[in-house]
Design a protein around this motif. Structure first.
Motif, PDB file in Angstrom:
ATOM      1  N   ASP A 140       0.766  -1.419   0.143  1.00 26.31           N
ATOM      2  CA  ASP A 140       0.031  -0.112   0.003  1.00 26.31           C
ATOM      3  C   ASP A 140       0.813   1.297  -0.176  1.00 26.31           C
ATOM      4  N   ASP A 141       2.147   1.075   0.375  1.00 22.55           N
ATOM      5  CA  ASP A 141       2.916   2.577   0.508  1.00 22.55           C
ATOM      6  C   ASP A 141       4.147   2.346  -0.546  1.00 22.55           C
ATOM      7  N   LEU A 142       4.087   1.567  -1.574  1.00 19.26           N
ATOM      8  CA  LEU A 142       5.108   1.317  -2.612  1.00 19.26           C
ATOM      9  C   LEU A 142       4.926   2.597  -3.416  1.00 19.26           C
ATOM     10  N   ARG A 143       6.099   3.033  -3.682  1.00 20.12           N
ATOM     11  CA  ARG A 143       6.008   4.308  -4.553  1.00 20.12           C
ATOM     12  C   ARG A 143       7.234   4.212  -5.575  1.00 20.12           C
ATOM     13  N   ILE A 144       6.941   4.536  -6.737  1.00 20.07           N
ATOM     14  CA  ILE A 144       7.991   4.231  -7.890  1.00 20.07           C
ATOM     15  C   ILE A 144       8.412   5.664  -8.780  1.00 20.07           C
ATOM     16  N   PRO A 158       3.079   5.929 -11.960  1.00 18.91           N
ATOM     17  CA  PRO A 158       1.811   5.356 -11.264  1.00 18.91           C
ATOM     18  C   PRO A 158       1.885   4.215 -10.331  1.00 18.91           C
ATOM     19  N   PRO A 159       1.059   4.161  -9.382  1.00 20.88           N
ATOM     20  CA  PRO A 159       1.544   3.194  -8.311  1.00 20.88           C
ATOM     21  C   PRO A 159       1.443   1.613  -8.669  1.00 20.88           C
ATOM     22  N   LEU A 160       2.056   0.898  -8.237  1.00 25.25           N
ATOM     23  CA  LEU A 160       2.071  -0.671  -8.658  1.00 25.25           C
ATOM     24  C   LEU A 160       0.709  -1.244  -8.124  1.00 25.25           C
ATOM     25  N   SER A 161      -0.059  -0.654  -7.173  1.00 20.68           N
ATOM     26  CA  SER A 161      -1.225  -1.135  -6.835  1.00 20.68           C
ATOM     27  C   SER A 161      -2.067  -1.063  -7.934  1.00 20.68           C
TER      28      SER A 161
END
Length: 466
Positions: A140-144, A158-161
Motif C-alpha cells: 500500500d505504500d510502495l512508490r516508484i 503510477p502506483p504498482l497497486s
C-alpha cells in the motif's frame, strides 16, 4: 596539420572570448581594448567546423561537458556527435547516502549524493540516464520514481497497486527484499526526456505480460494475451519509435530455428505504440558435456540462452548470450519432493552455477516489408555492452577494447537456496575475433541483496551538478 591548426585557433579564440567576458566586470577593460587592437583577427569562434567542436568536447571532463551544454544551441548540438558516456553502477547499500559509478572511458569513480527521499530505496534497473527507484516496503505504500543521479530529479510513476497481477504476486517475497525488487525484473524507457517518455516494465512471476505508462498517467496499461503458455518475454528496447521485445520458449521440445516476427498495436491514452515481437533465439540444446564418476556433478553445454537488443549504427542487433551450467546433485533425498527445476529425476540440486560460454550477434533488417535476421561476426570499432541496465554500442573510446562485447549479469542464488547467499557475477569481455573471454569481476558472498551492478549511460543534456 589541419586538425592541429584548427584546434590551436579554437582554443586561442575561446581563451580570448573568456578573457574579454571576465574583463568586462573589471577596471582593466580599457587596457584590454588597447592591447588587442594589434591582434590578428581570426574567424569567429562560432564558425569552427563541427568536427573541431566535437574533438574539443571529447577532451572535456563531465563537469566541463555540463557547462559546455549550457553555453549556446550550437555547442549543445555537438553533444550528439560525441561518444556516448558509459558508467558501471557499483553495488549500492541501502544505508548509503550516495551512489557510486565507475566511468568506463575516463577510468575514475564518480559519487553522487542521494536526496533524503531516495535514501533507503531500491534500484530495480535503469534506462537512458534514469534509474528505476522503488521506496516503501508494503504493497500500500510502495512508490516508484524515475531518478536522475546527476540532477537528482525524481519523476513519480503510477502506483504498482494499479496492476492487478502485482497484488496477486505480492506473496512471492523474500526476506530482506523490497517486494517490487522481487517481482519487477526489467525496465525500459523510450526517451531520455521524461516529460515525453513511455515506461515499460516486465515481471518475474508473470513473465507473459508487460506494463506500460507515461509519467503523467494515473495507472499502468497492461499488455497480455499476446503470448502462448510456452512463451515469455525476454529483453526489450525502443528503436525508431517502436517497442521491440524478444520472446523465448520454455518448451525444450520446440526446436524451431526460423525467426518469427509479429506486430501489435498498443493504445496508451491518446497515443499508439507498435510492439514488435521477435522470436529468433532457439531453445538451448542442454547437452551433458561431462560428469564425475558417480554423476553427482554434471556439466551442461549450451544450457541457457538470453538475447539482448542493442542499437548500433542505426541498426538493431540481437546479441544472444549462451551459458554453460554446472550442477552439484544430492542423491540422499531422492525420494523427497523437490522444487528445483532440473533434468535429473528426483535428485535435488545442491548448487547450480551458470557461466557465459559464447555470444551470437545478428542484425535485424527489413526486406520487402518483412523483418529478417543476418549473422554478424564483426562489429568494427564498436564496443557492445549487454546485461543489466543499458544495452548499447560505444564507439571511439580509446579506453575500451574494440570489436568485443562487455557483459554483466548478476544472479542471486539465495533466491533458490537460502543456505547459499551467493551472487554470481558473470562479467567480462568477449572478443568476437577469436571467441575468447576475459573475466574481470568475481562472484561474491553477501547477506545484502542490493549488491547488483548496472551498465548506466548518463544523460548530460541540460543537467547541472548538485
Amino acid at each position: 596539420m589541419r586538425m592541429i591548426k584548427y584546434m590551436f585557433l579554437a582554443y586561442k579564440t575561446l581563451a580570448f572570448n573568456l578573457l574579454r567576458g571576465c574583463c568586462s566586470f573589471s577596471k582593466t577593460r580599457p587596457l584590454l581594448k588597447s592591447s588587442t587592437s594589434k591582434m590578428t583577427v581570426h574567424a569567429p569562434w562560432n564558425q569552427l567546423p563541427n568536427d573541431i567542436w566535437s574533438s574539443i568536447f571529447e577532451r572535456l571532463g563531465l563537469e566541463d561537458r555540463l557547462r559546455f551544454d549550457l553555453v549556446c544551441k550550437q555547442w549543445r548540438s555537438n553533444i550528439k556527435r560525441t561518444p556516448q558516456l558509459l558508467w558501471l553502477m557499483l553495488p549500492y547499500d541501502r544505508n548509503s547516502q550516495y551512489l557510486s559509478f565507475f566511468d568506463m572511458c575516463e577510468g575514475k569513480i564518480r559519487k553522487f549524493n542521494l536526496p533524503g527521499s531516495a535514501q533507503g530505496g531500491w534500484f530495480s534497473g535503469c534506462s537512458k540516464g534514469w534509474l528505476f527507484l522503488v521506496t516503501g516496503m508494503d504493497v500500500d505504500d510502495l512508490r516508484i520514481f524515475l531518478f536522475d543521479p546527476i540532477s537528482r530529479s525524481q519523476i513519480p510513476l503510477p502506483p504498482l497497486s494499479t496492476i492487478s497481477s502485482f497484488k496477486d504476486s505480492f506473496t512471492a517475497r523474500h526476506p530482506g527484499w523490497n517486494p517490487a525488487a522481487c517481482i519487477i525484473n526489467g525496465v525500459e524507457i523510450s526517451s531520455s526526456d521524461a516529460s515525453q517518455c513511455i515506461v515499460v516494465i516486465k515481471f518475474s512471476i508473470n513473465n507473459r505480460i508487460l506494463a506500460l505508462c507515461r509519467p503523467q498517467d494515473e495507472r499502468w496499461t497492461i499488455v497480455e494475451g499476446l503470448l502462448g503458455d510456452e512463451y515469455y518475454y525476454g529483453n526489450f528496447s525502443f528503436f525508431d519509435g517502436e517497442l521491440y521485445a524478444c520472446i523465448l520458449s520454455s518448451d525444450k521440445e520446440n526446436n524451431n530455428q526460423d525467426p518469427c516476427f509479429q506486430t501489435h498495436s498498443i493504445t496508451l491514452g491518446s497515443q499508439r505504440v507498435n510492439l514488435k515481437l521477435i522470436s529468433s533465439t532457439p531453445p538451448p540444446t542442454n547437452l551433458i558435456f561431462a560428469a564425475d564418476a558417480d554423476e553427482s556433478i554434471l556439466y551442461y553445454k549450451d544450457s541457457f540462452r538470453w538475447p539482448y537488443l542493442v542499437e548500433s549504427n542505426g541498426q538493431l542487433l540481437v546479441v544472444t548470450q549462451v551459458y554453460d551450467r554446472i550442477m552439484d546433485l544430492d542423491d540422499s533425498d531422492s525420494d523427497s519432493d523437490s522444487d528445483n527445476d532440473n533434468d535429473d529425476g528426483d535428485r535435488t540440486s545442491l548448487f547450480m552455477y551458470f557461466q557465459a560460454a559464447t555470444f551470437q550477434v545478428k542484425k535485424i533488417q527489413t526486406i520487402d516489408d518483412t523483418l529478417h535476421t543476418a549473422v554478424l561476426t564483426d562489429v568494427g570499432n564498436q564496443s557492445l555492452f549487454v546485461g543489466a541496465g543499458d544495452c548499447l554500442a560505444v564507439k571511439n573510446c580509446d579506453k575500451l577494447y574494440k570489436n568485443c562485447i562487455y557483459f554483466l549479469h548478476d544472479m542471486d542464488y539465495s533466491l533458490h537456496k537460502q543456505d547459499y547467499p551467493l551472487i554470481s557475477r558473470e562479467a567480462g569481455v568477449y572478443y568476437l575475433e577469436d571467441g575468447s573471454i576475459q573475466r574481470c569481476l568475481p562472484s561474491i558472498k553477501t547477506q545484502n541483496h542490493c549488491l547488483y551492478m548496472y551498465w548506466f549511460s548518463p544523460n548530460i543534456k541540460s543537467r547541472v551538478l548538485g
